[in-house]
Design a protein around this motif. Sequence first.
Motif, PDB file in Angstrom:
ATOM      1  N   THR A 136     -14.679   2.486  -0.748  1.00  0.00           N
ATOM      2  CA  THR A 136     -16.103   2.552  -1.252  1.00  0.00           C
ATOM      3  C   THR A 136     -16.381   2.142  -2.655  1.00  0.00           C
ATOM      4  O   THR A 136     -17.434   1.910  -3.009  1.00  0.00           O
ATOM      5  CB  THR A 136     -16.728   4.155  -1.026  1.00  0.00           C
ATOM      6  N   CYS A 137     -15.345   2.050  -3.689  1.00  0.00           N
ATOM      7  CA  CYS A 137     -15.601   1.830  -4.985  1.00  0.00           C
ATOM      8  C   CYS A 137     -14.276   1.369  -5.330  1.00  0.00           C
ATOM      9  O   CYS A 137     -13.457   0.902  -5.148  1.00  0.00           O
ATOM     10  CB  CYS A 137     -16.168   3.381  -5.633  1.00  0.00           C
ATOM     11  N   HIS A 181     -12.324   2.594  -7.674  1.00  0.00           N
ATOM     12  CA  HIS A 181     -11.301   3.516  -7.554  1.00  0.00           C
ATOM     13  C   HIS A 181     -10.348   3.279  -6.195  1.00  0.00           C
ATOM     14  O   HIS A 181      -9.060   3.286  -6.468  1.00  0.00           O
ATOM     15  CB  HIS A 181     -11.739   5.007  -7.596  1.00  0.00           C
ATOM     16  N   CYS A 182     -11.016   3.056  -5.371  1.00  0.00           N
ATOM     17  CA  CYS A 182     -10.318   2.738  -4.278  1.00  0.00           C
ATOM     18  C   CYS A 182      -9.762   1.264  -4.106  1.00  0.00           C
ATOM     19  O   CYS A 182      -8.555   1.138  -3.783  1.00  0.00           O
ATOM     20  CB  CYS A 182     -11.391   2.305  -2.898  1.00  0.00           C
TER      21      CYS A 182
HETATM   22 CU    CU Z   1     -13.530   4.554  -4.041  1.00  0.00          CU
END
Ligand code: CU
Length: 69
Positions: free
Chosen positions: A12-13, A15-16
Amino acid sequence: MAVIEFQVTGMTCGHCEMSIRNEVGQIPGVENIDVSAQTGKLVVTASQPVEDGAVLAAVDEAGYSAVRV
Ligand SMILES: [Cu+2]
């Protein structure tokens, strides 16, 4: 030089993306990783042949699932 592409689900972002990079980057021979949470696309460039299963396991380790494209 081997280039293999995967479709990852669950990102999703940024960090992923970073989690995937960290895990896939540990595979011997991997030189470049292009990964996008937006498209789910993961492109791995390696200096030696890399088993699909090694990448799939690394993605799984990061907490996501992928299929070879
Ligand atoms: Cu993420």
